[in-house]
Design an enzyme around this catalytic site. Sequence first.
Site, PDB file in Angstrom:
ATOM      1  CD  GLU A 196      60.369  65.856  31.708  1.00 32.29           C
ATOM      2  OE1 GLU A 196      59.234  65.383  31.531  1.00 32.29           O
ATOM      3  OE2 GLU A 196      61.126  66.167  30.758  1.00 32.29           O
ATOM      4  CD  GLU A 236      54.318  61.932  36.087  1.00 35.39           C
ATOM      5  OE1 GLU A 236      54.957  61.943  37.174  1.00 35.39           O
ATOM      6  OE2 GLU A 236      54.192  62.932  35.367  1.00 35.39           O
TER       7      GLU A 236
END
Length: 449
Positions: free
Chosen positions: A278, A358
């Site tokens: 991320e 997601e």
Amino acid sequence: MALNLTHQIGALTRTPIDSGNESTAAKINTSIAFPRPVLSSIKCKIRTPETSPAVTPPMSPCKSPIRGSFACHATALESAATAATETESVSYGLGLTEHKSEKGVPVYVMMPLDSVKSDNKVNRKKAMEASMQALKSAGVKGIMMDVWWGLVEREKPGEYNWGGYAELLEMAKKHGLEVQAVMSFHKCGGNVGDSVTIPLPKWVMEEMEKDQDLAYTDQWGRRNYEYLSLGVDTLPVLKGRSPVQCYADFMRAFRDTFSHLLGDTIVEIQVGMGPAGELRYPSYPEQDGVWRFPGIGAFQCYDKYMLSNLKAAAEATGHPEWEMRDHEQPQDALCAPEKLVKQVAMATKEAGVSLAGENALPRYDETAHEQILQSASLNMDEEMCAFTYLRMNADLFQPDNWRRFVSFVKKMKEGKDAHKCLEQVEREAEQFVHVTQPLVQEAAAALVH
């Protein structure tokens, strides 16, 4: 943001690519999508193996000390895109249509983190075969797989072992499943849902042991070895290469190795840009009990390279007296995940980019599925371009979970404008469950052992 597809490929690998078709564009967001070939092939130019260097030469750091990872990447890619190289013409059958062309929201399922073992072979091959066949029969569009830097380039810089991934990709192709490939440049282990430990490449860890300031550091001096500090993004600290160059070389090697699958089997490439893949700092590490949800995170900018960037930025703006101070924070963190998702959906609509989803945690209940279905239609003009389901494992193939999952996939495929009633969709899902029962039992049993 819209970019020509050939430019996307060139930016991904820092190799200039010329195209004869400059009028058609493909929408992208943080991932690079390769739609199925529905138009004529385009001509791309890439470096030949004879003229491509094994690794890229070191490049100078970004001039601005506070640009961060995005700017450093952009500077590197821009300079590489204008360089003259020896090229040969190669045809790729990549259509230049929009990534979102079918009705509804296609569902992709995330593969287990340990799909490839430390010896670079497929883990539980029989289970993988049975699972992929079951997913395909349920109407799943494809799979998402992490391609771990720590496995492929583990032993020596510039030496790549794609063995297990080549086998997995051929397996997906055989079963007619598309693949979202994630370039994972972070360590696996220590975060929520991490069931396996995959460290960074050995030679990278050796450099981090010599110079621990390559790791993110908090104000108490605690180091985090999940990901290289962005303070060294463009510095030649990895045996003569910068981290950005290592990432680009890795992705170029992936492209060259699997070029025959791009646009057909491999339809999307996502690039990890920080801890857990991320774009963030490791501000809330759960490992060793340093942090617990919903606690307040800590600044991770106390390695010497980040502090040097701060000092240079402060002096450049005429404020050499700037320093970092603690900030008062509320004792209880307030979370609003639904509001956050809505804000992201609105931002993507305003920017004109596609939105993919997601789930952060594995959930197999109908309440969670309904929440995903609602989130998939937050943008009233266009649904999500895709949704990746976490994760393919033995729990997913348990009878009740599998029944709910199949129904969920069919509802996502129908989309918000579907004319079928939910009861009809669920009846069709029950038929799929009945047909796939033997295969699902085999997959569940194989994944347990």
